[in-house]
Design an enzyme around this catalytic site. Structure first.
Site, mmCIF file in Angstrom:
data_model
loop_
_atom_site.group_PDB
_atom_site.id
_atom_site.type_symbol
_atom_site.label_atom_id
_atom_site.label_comp_id
_atom_site.label_asym_id
_atom_site.label_seq_id
_atom_site.Cartn_x
_atom_site.Cartn_y
_atom_site.Cartn_z
ATOM 1 C CB CYS A 196 -0.887 -0.018 1.241
ATOM 2 S SG CYS A 196 -1.977 1.387 1.306
ATOM 3 C CB CYS B 105 -3.364 4.607 6.257
ATOM 4 S SG CYS B 105 -4.662 3.515 6.770
ATOM 5 C CB CYS C 258 -2.055 -2.248 7.168
ATOM 6 S SG CYS C 258 -3.617 -2.707 6.441
ATOM 7 C CB CYS D 102 -8.337 -0.060 1.242
ATOM 8 S SG CYS D 102 -7.986 -0.982 2.737
ATOM 9 C CD GLN E 29 -16.038 -12.340 14.534
ATOM 10 O OE1 GLN E 29 -15.148 -11.511 14.334
ATOM 11 N NE2 GLN E 29 -16.276 -12.842 15.733
ATOM 12 C CE1 TYR F 146 -20.390 -9.762 26.919
ATOM 13 C CE2 TYR F 146 -19.887 -12.079 27.311
ATOM 14 C CZ TYR F 146 -19.988 -10.783 27.769
ATOM 15 O OH TYR F 146 -19.695 -10.516 29.084
ATOM 16 C CG ASP G 216 -17.121 -13.841 20.044
ATOM 17 O OD1 ASP G 216 -16.127 -13.133 20.271
ATOM 18 O OD2 ASP G 216 -17.549 -14.043 18.890
ATOM 19 C CB CYS H 9 -11.110 -9.538 19.269
ATOM 20 S SG CYS H 9 -12.175 -8.488 20.273
HETATM 21 C C1 LIG Z 1 -17.108 -9.829 19.358
HETATM 22 S S1 LIG Z 1 -18.813 -9.664 19.084
HETATM 23 C C2 LIG Z 1 -19.266 -11.335 18.885
HETATM 24 C C3 LIG Z 1 -20.570 -11.584 18.222
HETATM 25 C C4 LIG Z 1 -20.810 -13.007 17.697
HETATM 26 N N1 LIG Z 1 -20.442 -14.022 18.642
HETATM 27 C C5 LIG Z 1 -20.134 -13.231 16.363
HETATM 28 O O1 LIG Z 1 -19.226 -14.051 16.257
HETATM 29 O O2 LIG Z 1 -20.531 -12.557 15.400
HETATM 30 C C6 LIG Z 1 -19.359 -9.203 20.658
HETATM 31 C C7 LIG Z 1 -20.853 -8.984 20.777
HETATM 32 O O3 LIG Z 1 -21.138 -8.682 22.144
HETATM 33 C C8 LIG Z 1 -22.166 -7.712 22.189
HETATM 34 N N2 LIG Z 1 -22.073 -7.107 23.529
HETATM 35 C C9 LIG Z 1 -21.285 -6.088 23.946
HETATM 36 N N3 LIG Z 1 -21.427 -5.890 25.258
HETATM 37 C C10 LIG Z 1 -22.332 -6.804 25.689
HETATM 38 C C11 LIG Z 1 -22.876 -7.120 26.971
HETATM 39 N N4 LIG Z 1 -22.523 -6.435 28.051
HETATM 40 N N5 LIG Z 1 -23.754 -8.136 27.053
HETATM 41 C C12 LIG Z 1 -24.131 -8.837 25.962
HETATM 42 N N6 LIG Z 1 -23.642 -8.573 24.719
HETATM 43 C C13 LIG Z 1 -22.754 -7.592 24.599
HETATM 44 C C14 LIG Z 1 -21.864 -6.815 21.018
HETATM 45 O O4 LIG Z 1 -23.008 -6.100 20.623
HETATM 46 C C15 LIG Z 1 -21.419 -7.841 19.965
HETATM 47 O O5 LIG Z 1 -22.510 -8.303 19.223
#
Ligand SMILES: C[S@@+](CC[C@H](N)C(=O)[O-])C[C@H]1O[C@@H](n2cnc3c(N)ncnc32)[C@H](O)[C@@H]1O
Length: 450
Positions: A71, A77, A80, A157, A280, A309, A378, A405
């Site tokens: 790039c 930027c 990356c 990009c 994702q 989550y 997650d 993450c």
């Molecule tokens: C990293 S993403 C994972 C979503 C899903 N597992 C996926 O793989 O697409 C984290 C998720 O947690 C939600 N989130 C954030 N804070 C939260 C909370 N306190 N309780 C429940 N969900 C929450 C976000 O809106 C988001 O959808």
């Protein structure tokens, strides 16, 4: 160590922000644009108690793992950070980061498996968020300059889906031709502030979201007309954000063309994704990640599983095909609505979604005596609230699968789960974010033998 002092150093490591790390008599210096293996002269720019910052003065011997970044905006930027490091070495440093965090923060000394990387680590992103502003009175649509809010006008990009280039070009032409006012974040005036694009890699569907400081976009029908040249366009949304904030999108959406969502497919399941819902960003590697989650969950069909989550229910629906019942919890309402619609879309009925923060639901559910055999979590970068982890321990599942993450909050949370009677059995990083310093990790824990 003094300010402006110069040292010749060899870079040993990378920080989580992609800066090089060198040590002078054991004292760590963080150096932007420096790669492991580089020998260079650096000058100290700041000294703190436990570390210092330094700038590159002269590269004496470049690292053998340096490559020419594809790039032309690399180093300008902020996107990356590690593109000038060859891809296999990027993966080695991601593995090391996960391992170091687990040891240092979580006091967990375990084998971290080699990172599962991509064969072709380019044009992998399905979502772009471009700030829009005036730079020296010229319209700029692109990315923020490293460490600043100056916008670099970006025409290409290498990690985004290439359809984005066409969308940016059409928007630029429209804004210039129709003299639409551009947002100024210092004065909170002007209209157009961000472009967000989402594309379904499997379906080809495209959603365009224009974030505006108001309710009304003049001549929006002309923009919609022009955007119809984009292959796969299914949705154009105006998002209202009138606040003085770094948060990109406001709450209100107005669909000005097509549907209120786009659809994508992972393996054999279809998912609708609305503007505010998380999906994702690297769909090819998401399939690799989810396969690993399913393998670690090792379901037989008789289990109750919780997916905390859960976003739009992606992991939940894969789990549901192998479990008796899945309960998903997610705090963003539109994502929960998507999750319910996605269960319906894929004819899956043994799943239930609860809207609200996991920290509100989990203590209540633990109190009610629910005992899932497997819990998948997650969370976002900040990790799990401690009350969620304690409720998980109280529910006493056989296995916990933790998708993260952020290696630092992962390590912190695994320590709490280990103290609560779980042991870490497998740690598998997956590269969802090539050429950046971010890394995704999936961890299997099981109840330790008493
Ligand atoms: C990293 S993403 C994972 C979503 C899903 N597992 C996926 O793989 O697409 C984290 C998720 O947690 C939600 N989130 C954030 N804070 C939260 C909370 N306190 N309780 C429940 N969900 C929450 C976000 O809106 C988001 O959808």
């Amino acid at each position: 160590m003094k300010l402006n002092e110069k040292f010749t150093v060899t870079i040993e490591d990378l920080t989580h922000e992609g800066e090089g790390v060198a040590k002078v008599d054991g004292f760590p210096l963080f150096i932007p644009n420096a790669l492991p293996g580089d020998e260079m002269v650096v000058m100290v720019t700041r000294v703190r108690k436990n570390f210092g910052l330094a700038s590159k003065q002269q590269l004496i011997n470049p690292s053998p793992n340096r490559v020419n970044p594809l790039c032309e905006l690399f180093n300008q930027c902020g996107g990356c950070q590690t593109m000038s490091l060859n891809y296999p070495t990027q993966l080695i440093f991601k593995e090391k980061r996960v391992s170091d965090s687990l040891k240092r923060i979580g006091k967990i000394d375990t084998v971290v498996k080699p990172v599962l990387g991509m064969k072709e680590p380019w044009h992998y992103r399905n979502k772009a968020q471009f700030p829009i502003g005036l730079s020296h009175h010229k319209l700029s649509i692109g990315f923020y300059r490293q460490g600043s809010h100056d916008i670099i006008d970006t025409r290409k990009c290498h990690i985004q889906h290439s359809i984005m280039e066409n969308v940016v070009k059409i928007l630029r032409d429209f804004l210039e031709k129709e003299h639409i006012s551009i947002y100024n974040e210092t004065t909170n005036t002007g209209l157009v502030r961000h472009l967000v694009t989402k594309v379904g890699f499997a379906t080809g569907e495209v959603m365009v979201i224009l974030v505006i400081n108001g309710k009304h976009l003049p001549k929006s029908h002309l923009l919609v007309e022009a955007l119809q040249q984009v292959n796969g366009l299914v949705s154009v949304v105006l998002n209202e954000n009138t606040k003085r904030t770094n948060v990109i999108m406001g709450k209100e959406n107005q669909v000005i063309f097509g549907k209120a969502y786009l659809t994508d497919r992972l393996h054999h399941l279809d998912f609708q994704i609305s503007p505010h819902a998380f999906f994702q960003v690297n769909p090819a590697q998401t399939e690799v990640l989810y396969d690993k989650v399913l393998e670690m969950a090792s379901l037989t069909g008789s289990e109750t599983v919780m997916d905390l989550y859960c976003g739009i229910g992606t992991i939940s629906l894969f789990l549901a095909q192998k479990a008796r019942k899945v309960i998903g919890i997610e705090s963003v309402e539109p994502a929960v609505e998507d999750a319910r619609a996605n269960a319906h879309l894929n004819h899956i009925s043994n799943v239930e979604f609860m809207a609200g923060p996991a920290e509100n639901w989990m203590p209540q559910l633990a109190q009610s005596g629910i005992q899932p055999e497997v819990i998948v979590v997650d969370p976002p970068r900040k990790g799990c609230d401690e009350v969620v982890l304690l409720a998980m321990i109280q529910m006493n599942p056989d296995r916990i699968v933790y998708v993260s993450c952020n290696p630092a909050t992962l390590a912190r949370d695994l320590r709490i789960l280990e103290d609560g009677g779980y042991q870490t059995l497998e740690v598998q990083p997956v590269d969802l974010f090539p050429h950046t310093s971010h890394v995704e990790t999936v961890v299997l824990m099981s109840r330790a033998e008493k």
